[in-house]
Write an enzyme that holds these catalytic residues in place. Structure first.
Site, PDB file in Angstrom:
ATOM      1  CB  CYS A 169      35.281  57.546 -49.942  1.00  0.00           C
ATOM      2  SG  CYS A 169      36.198  56.567 -51.145  1.00  0.00           S
ATOM      3  CG  HIS A 170      33.280  60.911 -48.282  1.00  0.00           C
ATOM      4  ND1 HIS A 170      33.516  60.645 -49.604  1.00  0.00           N
ATOM      5  CD2 HIS A 170      34.132  61.886 -47.933  1.00  0.00           C
ATOM      6  CE1 HIS A 170      34.477  61.443 -50.046  1.00  0.00           C
ATOM      7  NE2 HIS A 170      34.876  62.202 -49.056  1.00  0.00           N
ATOM      8  N   GLY A 171      31.861  57.155 -45.547  1.00  0.00           N
ATOM      9  CA  GLY A 171      31.031  56.511 -44.543  1.00  0.00           C
ATOM     10  C   GLY A 171      29.597  56.212 -44.909  1.00  0.00           C
ATOM     11  CG  HIS A 180      29.111  61.207 -51.124  1.00  0.00           C
ATOM     12  ND1 HIS A 180      30.362  61.250 -50.559  1.00  0.00           N
ATOM     13  CD2 HIS A 180      28.598  62.449 -50.989  1.00  0.00           C
ATOM     14  CE1 HIS A 180      30.588  62.475 -50.084  1.00  0.00           C
ATOM     15  NE2 HIS A 180      29.542  63.213 -50.339  1.00  0.00           N
ATOM     16  CG  LEU A 181      32.116  62.480 -53.412  1.00  0.00           C
ATOM     17  CD1 LEU A 181      33.217  62.958 -52.486  1.00  0.00           C
ATOM     18  CD2 LEU A 181      31.801  63.546 -54.439  1.00  0.00           C
TER      19      LEU A 181
END
Length: 185
Positions: free
Chosen positions: A149-151, A129-130
């Site tokens: 970070c974002h799950g 993702h990132l």
């Protein structure tokens, strides 16, 4: 004077002139190559970069159910020694509804095209993702890695199961060099 032969004009000069042109052209070509070579050679990777292109990992110290993180080209790589339960869960999930469908066997293929060993999973430790580094979470929903970070949630084969990540964790290019050794890169 009727018996006189015509004089050949520049008969020997032609071959000498050809030799001079060929010799001068050869010297010019070698000079041009010697001038250009340093510019071409400076585009090759530096010695320290070439040294990081591969990483040797001794698997003997990694116990069953354990994972280590090694560095390859400045990036973290997970080397996981999977248990029989993790392998069974990964193979069972081959038929699940996956965002980025890929079988567990496909994720074990070595860089040389040979089949890997099911107990060893070698993944680039970067969320797709990132780029955060996910952590392996015992008892998680899918038994694998979770990106804080974002799950994004990954299964025991590193396949994305839930969250914003668009694809599975990337498999690092590796090859077995012995019974308990791999080369990454």
């Amino acid at each position: 004077m009727a018996d006189a032969k015509p004089i050949e004009a520049h008969g020997d000069d032609t071959t000498r002139r050809d030799f001079i042109f060929i010799a001068a052209g050869s010297v010019a070509a070698v000079g041009a190559g010697a001038t250009v070579w340093p510019f071409i050679d400076q585009m090759n990777p530096a010695a320290d970069t070439r040294a990081l292109s591969t990483t040797e990992v001794d698997l003997a110290a990694v116990e069953l159910g354990q994972q280590i993180k090694v560095m390859w080209q400045g990036k973290p790589v997970f080397v996981r020694h999977r248990t029989a339960e993790e392998i069974a869960a990964a193979q069972r999930d081959d038929f699940a509804n996956l965002k980025d469908p890929q079988s567990d066997a496909d994720r074990l293929i070595q860089e040389d095209g040979q089949a890997g060993r099911p107990e060893w999973l070698i993944l680039q430790a970067s969320c797709t993702h990132l780029g955060c580094v996910p952590t392996f979470v015992e008892g998680s929903s899918y038994g694998g890695w979770f990106c804080p970070c974002h799950g994004s949630d990954y299964d025991t084969s590193g396949r994305i199961r839930r969250g914003p990540a668009p694809r599975n964790l990337d498999v690092a290019p590796y090859v077995f060099t012995g019974p308990t050794a791999i080369r990454i890169g």
